[in-house]
Design an enzyme around this catalytic site. Structure first.
Site, mmCIF file in Angstrom:
data_model
loop_
_atom_site.group_PDB
_atom_site.id
_atom_site.type_symbol
_atom_site.label_atom_id
_atom_site.label_comp_id
_atom_site.label_asym_id
_atom_site.label_seq_id
_atom_site.Cartn_x
_atom_site.Cartn_y
_atom_site.Cartn_z
ATOM 1 N N CYS B 160 0.707 -1.196 -0.036
ATOM 2 C CA CYS B 160 0.083 -0.002 0.014
ATOM 3 C C CYS B 160 0.730 1.346 0.039
ATOM 4 O O CYS B 160 0.400 2.256 0.002
ATOM 5 C CB CYS B 160 -0.992 -0.065 1.247
ATOM 6 N N HIS B 293 -2.326 7.930 5.810
ATOM 7 C CA HIS B 293 -2.514 6.789 5.438
ATOM 8 C C HIS B 293 -3.633 6.365 5.801
ATOM 9 O O HIS B 293 -4.542 5.672 4.875
ATOM 10 C CB HIS B 293 -1.298 5.530 5.851
ATOM 11 N N HIS B 330 -9.882 2.299 0.215
ATOM 12 C CA HIS B 330 -8.172 2.021 0.109
ATOM 13 C C HIS B 330 -7.883 1.594 -1.249
ATOM 14 O O HIS B 330 -8.387 0.179 -1.547
ATOM 15 C CB HIS B 330 -7.761 1.116 1.283
#
Lengths: 319, 407
Positions: B160, B293, B330
């Site tokens: 990620c 994040h 996400h």
């Protein structure tokens, strides 16, 4: 040598020749028969033989870790041993890991997909999922050896190894790290082998035919992983380690010129990210022959480019 | 260590669950609108309720001769075309424009799980070309081929943190004089593989996620692509094009602790934030906004909060922070790039995008949680931070460019 000089100080590998510490001075052997998955008849490739990781790197725990990650851990352990690395000699924040792989963790990916196909998307194996990520081998190495600097996984097809080496050089020259572990490798899985077979790319020897393997233009798949320890000249000198070579240049071009060629895949089989193993083999053969000149490793660059890695081997370097 | 050449952002392109284009992304953020949708069990491979950030817009592009484009490839190409247009670059072919594009699933987005049970049968049934798009490098190849640019093509996969790392690596190429212009970013489509994977880890919140909320229960998967054009600042000035932002600092680090869990004290992430600020030559007080994040998972958000406490300990006021994953979901390998674009848009518009559904935040004196609605603010430097499985962390520091235009 200057403050931008980059030294190669250690090598480790896992390949068809088995695990190896240091440079490699090997000759191509017979192909191995594939037994990891059911095949319609005898199928052969250059495969990594079975070995026990903990016998090579004490304390290594590899249960339920992808095969590529296991090779990365073993080859890194061997390369660091070869480089005379002392865990206390370098701040972990100043140690980087770069990893080049064309396909990543294929074994875990295929196993995870099979588990989904058989059990449904809602009942997949939670251990397998992270292990299928391409950057997990580099992550395992960072965790085991305490390397907290940049951790980068690159995928550039047949130039993946060269990209990882170039990335490490950029980090060292840019002051982001003092030492980097450069890994590059790929596994041969069922889906990949059958892709080659269905694409009619395999050499007859892989399909059971006999005959010479050298010089064949068809593909002989292989697998393996190579690791090089690279560091700034200043850092290598501070550790008192004698380098194998100084890295001179990495170039991507269609024409390698008249420099001597070293065709890695003839030894290891083709697994795309062969570049680091190629360096270990080329340096090993030239060192054995006592040749003292630039060495070139040459890779296939997806049909439109080639990689040329050049080194300087000094009289005061390791042999 | 400072780069030798300043790195300008002259183009941005985004495909997000809001739709195609930076303008719909900005509009959604300004209006504090969620692009997430609840998908019932009957319409979901997991056969259980889920919340997803799906791209509903048409990203259909014809396959170039001899090349199969996966959905991940197509998302990247559409974003790259917008970035190219924004940057007012000349019509391709353009020599020596490196393409650095990250992904986690790449062409696996288009491959059914059953392909691994009997690969040969899958290939004979027509899957051969589709599987050729499997490699992560294929996304960069697709962008380069479809846009007609020549030069290095670099694929990147760092879970990620991938999209942000692609931007950092491309910036380094420019800063060190190896290139004068580059395309960089990330792309990922929602796939059955990632849905199954995050579900197996019990990381998915079936309801819309609540990053940094004490009641957070997991993340929502999204899909999309974010691509930026990075350019040597002197080159951009010579072309007389608007500079959207200047990428002043970047840093990479690794926790070296666990494959899926972050350091619960946030030490690795804090180290990357501090090093990025050092490289940018800014202090903690100079930074006006951090795009977090902020996944919404119990472990990530508390570790990340600790990272802000460490990295901004010397700051005189709490640091404004938000997670726009609450808006888009996400997007995995694209997230770091899309969120870098959000940070750039925020700087340009002098706006702080919000974390949606954040009503009971993690207690800390170090963070000013931007929640509920977008907030207008004057600031010069904005950050985007990313982390991922495998413990990698990336921080980017942007300075507002001369193209700022408050609407």
């Amino acid at each position: 040598m200057n403050d931008q000089s980059i030294m190669l100080t250690g090598f480790g590998s896992v390949s068809a020749f088995g695990p190896c510490r240091g440079l490699m001075a090997c000759e191509p052997g017979e192909l191995s028969r594939i037994t990891r998955w059911p095949t319609p008849g005898p199928r052969r490739a250059r495969l990594v033989p079975a070995f026990r990781p903990v016998e090579l790197v004490p304390g290594l725990k590899t249960r339920r870790i992808d095969r590529l990650s296991v090779w990365g851990l073993v080859a890194t352990g061997l390369a660091l041993q070869d480089a005379g690395f002392d865990a206390g000699s370098t701040d972990g924040d100043r140690m980087a890991v770069t990893f080049g792989t064309a396909f990543g963790c294929l074994d875990s990916t295929e196993e995870f997909m099979v588990s989904i196909a058989r059990n449904g998307h809602g009942k997949a194996d939670p251990i397998l999922f992270p292990e299928m990520l391409s950057n997990l081998p580099a992550s395992h190495v960072a965790r085991h050896f305490g390397m907290r600097g940049p951790n980068v996984t690159l995928a550039c097809g047949a130039l993946s190894a060269e990209a990882a080496l170039a990335e490490a050089v950029a980090e060292l020259r840019g002051g982001e790290a003092d030492l980097a572990v450069v890994m590059a490798g790929d596994v041969l899985s069922r889906a990949l082998f059958e892709w080659y077979e269905e694409s009619s790319r395999l050499a007859p020897a892989c399909l059971g035919a006999s005959g010479s393997l050298m010089g064949t233009s068809e593909l002989i798949p292989g697998e393996g992983l190579g690791v090089a320890v690279v560091e700034t000249a200043e850092h290598a000198a501070s550790r008192g380690v004698c380098p194998y070579a100084e890295l001179h240049d990495i170039d991507i071009s269609p024409d390698p010129g008249d420099a001597p060629l070293f065709i890695t895949s003839a030894y290891t089989g083709e697994f795309w990210s062969t570049g680091i193993l190629g360096v270990a083999l080329a340096l090993g053969r030239l060192a054995r022959e006592g040749d003292d000149r630039f060495v070139v490793a040459f890779g296939n660059g997806r049909g439109h480019a080639a990689s040329t890695i050049t080194f300087r081997i000094g009289e005061d370097f390791r042999r | 260590m400072s780069g030798r050449v300043d790195v300008a952002v002259t183009g941005i392109g985004a495909v997000t669950p809001y739709g195609i284009g930076q303008h719909v992304l900005l509009d959604g953020l300004l209006k504090s609108r969620s692009a997430l949708e609840i998908v019932e069990a009957s319409d979901n491979l997991l056969e259980t309720r889920a919340t997803l950030g799906r791209v509903r817009a048409d990203v259909g592009i014809p396959n170039p001769p001899g090349l199969y484009l996966s959905r991940t490839d197509r998302l990247a190409v559409v974003a790259a075309r917008e970035a190219w247009t924004t940057a007012a670059l000349p019509a391709p072919p353009l020599d020596e424009c490196p393409v650095v594009v990250a992904s986690t699933v790449a062409g696996l987005s288009d491959v059914p799980a059953v392909a691994a049970v009997d690969p040969a049968a899958y290939y004979r049934a027509g899957g051969l070309a589709r599987m050729a798009s499997y490699q992560v490098s294929h996304v960069a190849d697709a962008v380069a081929i479809c846009l007609g640019v020549r030069g290095l093509r670099i694929g990147l996969s760092v879970a990620c943190a991938s999209g942000a790392m692609a931007i950092a690596l491309a910036a380094r190429l420019i800063a060190h004089g190896r290139a004068s212009v580059a395309l960089a970013g990330g792309s990922d489509a929602i796939s059955g593989i990632t849905l199954a994977g995050f579900h197996s880890l019990r990381a998915l919140d079936p309801e819309p996620c609540r990053p940094f909320d004490r009641s957070r229960a997991g993340l929502n998967l999204g899909e999309g692509a974010g691509i930026v054009v990075l350019e040597a600042l002197p080159r951009a000035r010579a072309r007389n094009v608007p500079v959207l932002a200047i990428l002043r600092g970047w840093a990479l680090s690794n926790d070296a602790l666990h494959p899926t869990a972050p350091d619960d004290e946030g030490r690795g992430l804090a180290a990357s934030i501090v090093r990025a600020m050092e490289r940018a030559g800014v202090t903690a007080d100079d930074v006006g906004y951090v795009n977090a994040h902020g996944t919404g998972t119990p472990l990530n958000d508390v570790a990340e909060t600790h990272a802000y406490e460490r990295a901004f300990a010397l700051r005189s006021t709490p640091i404004p922070v938000s997670s726009t994953k609450s808006c888009t979901g996400h997007t995995l390998g694209a997230a770091g790039a899309i969120e870098a674009i959000v940070a750039i848009l925020g700087l340009r518009e002098q706006m702080l995008p919000p974390t949606l559904r954040l009503t009971d935040p993690i207690e800390t004196g170090a963070v000013d949680w931007v929640s509920g609605a977008a907030r207008m603010a004057a600031y010069r430097y904005g950050m985007s931070v990313s982390a991922g499985f495998g413990s990698s962390n990336v921080s980017l520091v942007f300075e507002r460019g001369q193209a700022g235009s408050v609407q």
